[in-house]
Scaffold this active site. Sequence first.
Site, PDB file in Angstrom:
ATOM      1  CG  LEU A   1      -1.880  -1.258   1.226  1.00  0.00           C
ATOM      2  CD1 LEU A   1      -2.534  -1.430   2.592  1.00  0.00           C
ATOM      3  CD2 LEU A   1      -2.922  -1.131   0.134  1.00  0.00           C
ATOM      4  N   PRO A   2       0.277   2.413  -0.352  1.00  0.00           N
ATOM      5  CG  PRO A   2      -1.037   3.791  -1.690  1.00  0.00           C
ATOM      6  CD  PRO A   2      -1.116   2.614  -0.779  1.00  0.00           C
TER       7      PRO A   2
ATOM      8  CB  THR B   1       7.902   2.252   2.013  1.00  0.00           C
ATOM      9  OG1 THR B   1       8.550   1.326   1.131  1.00  0.00           O
ATOM     10  CG2 THR B   1       8.962   3.096   2.694  1.00  0.00           C
TER      11      THR B   1
ATOM     12  CE  LYS C   1       5.240   6.672   1.217  1.00  0.00           C
ATOM     13  NZ  LYS C   1       5.629   5.273   1.558  1.00  0.00           N
TER      14      LYS C   1
ATOM     15  CE  LYS D   1      12.039   0.959  -0.069  1.00  0.00           C
ATOM     16  NZ  LYS D   1      10.694   0.545  -0.479  1.00  0.00           N
TER      17      LYS D   1
END
Length: 331
Positions: A94-95, A125, A275, A200
């Site tokens: 998912l975003p 992430t 982001k 990450k």
Amino acid sequence: TISNVLPTVKSLIVFAQAVLVMTVAGCIGFVGLGQMGCRMVRNLLLKAAAPRILLLDLKQQVAEEIAAEFPETAARAGSLPEMTREADVVISMLPACAEVQAAYLSEEGILKHAKEGSLLVDCSTVAPSTAELVQQGAAQRGLDFASAPVSGGVLGAEQASLTFMLGGEERVLERAEPVLRHMGKKVVHCGGAGSGAASKLCNNLALAIQMIGTSEALGLGSQLGVKPEVLASIMNASTARCWSSDTYNPCPHVMENVPSSRGYAGGFGVRLMHKDLTLALEEGHRVGSMRLPLGQRAAEVYAELAKSDEGGKDFSVVFKHLFPEIVKARS
């Protein structure tokens, strides 16, 4: 003799591992079929990771198209609770943090409806705190959860060569690895629930800085009369070598089959990179106001890009942002 028996034992171990990888679950549910997720789930389907794989995305058409490609194995799930109640393994891609928290922690979410013994793996992430929050909720329900963000980009997702950075208990790694191996070449146990997410963010912090540095070097070289192809070949055989140069070059037509050579379409979006940089800087502040000057400047560059007409493109479009005249001449 022992020497005669050992090769047979080794062969049996290899065979058992292969069988384990091929038969990981009765049903897999996959949530999030964007640029990464759609390619990851295709590898699960191509390699017959499970006899049944349920697909869910806000864009129903994407799930329907993949299900049409694999009619014997894949099906579009009607809802998140429906998918979760049937799946033995749930994978999400998912975003951002808000989407992950909604998918796992809401009344209609995964934790509320997962069946006993389910394995839950989030490959998004997110901030380490989000991974830890979901892990705590899963533990309260007696469910196995791992945060396993990936590195390798769209190419890695397509070629099943991703690296998974897994945060969670060792026994959860043992359950998750056979599934993840269908989509990647390496699974690294980073530590506790938030450690995969932290790894990450650190990786993408370095990646953004490298992409900007590679772009600046190729742009400067071009202005000084060195063709980007020539300079890239030198960098790739020298100390400047990095993924942004030798695998995902940002200058058009230095490499084919990468976003820069198709108008920066597809790939890992500018806004997603911004982001991730924002999350990395927030984590740096949270652990003691760490100075991350290059990370801060990279975030500023990608913030500018995110607000521009190029905000929907691949993050390697930073080269075009810095050197539009070079891109125009090579188009």
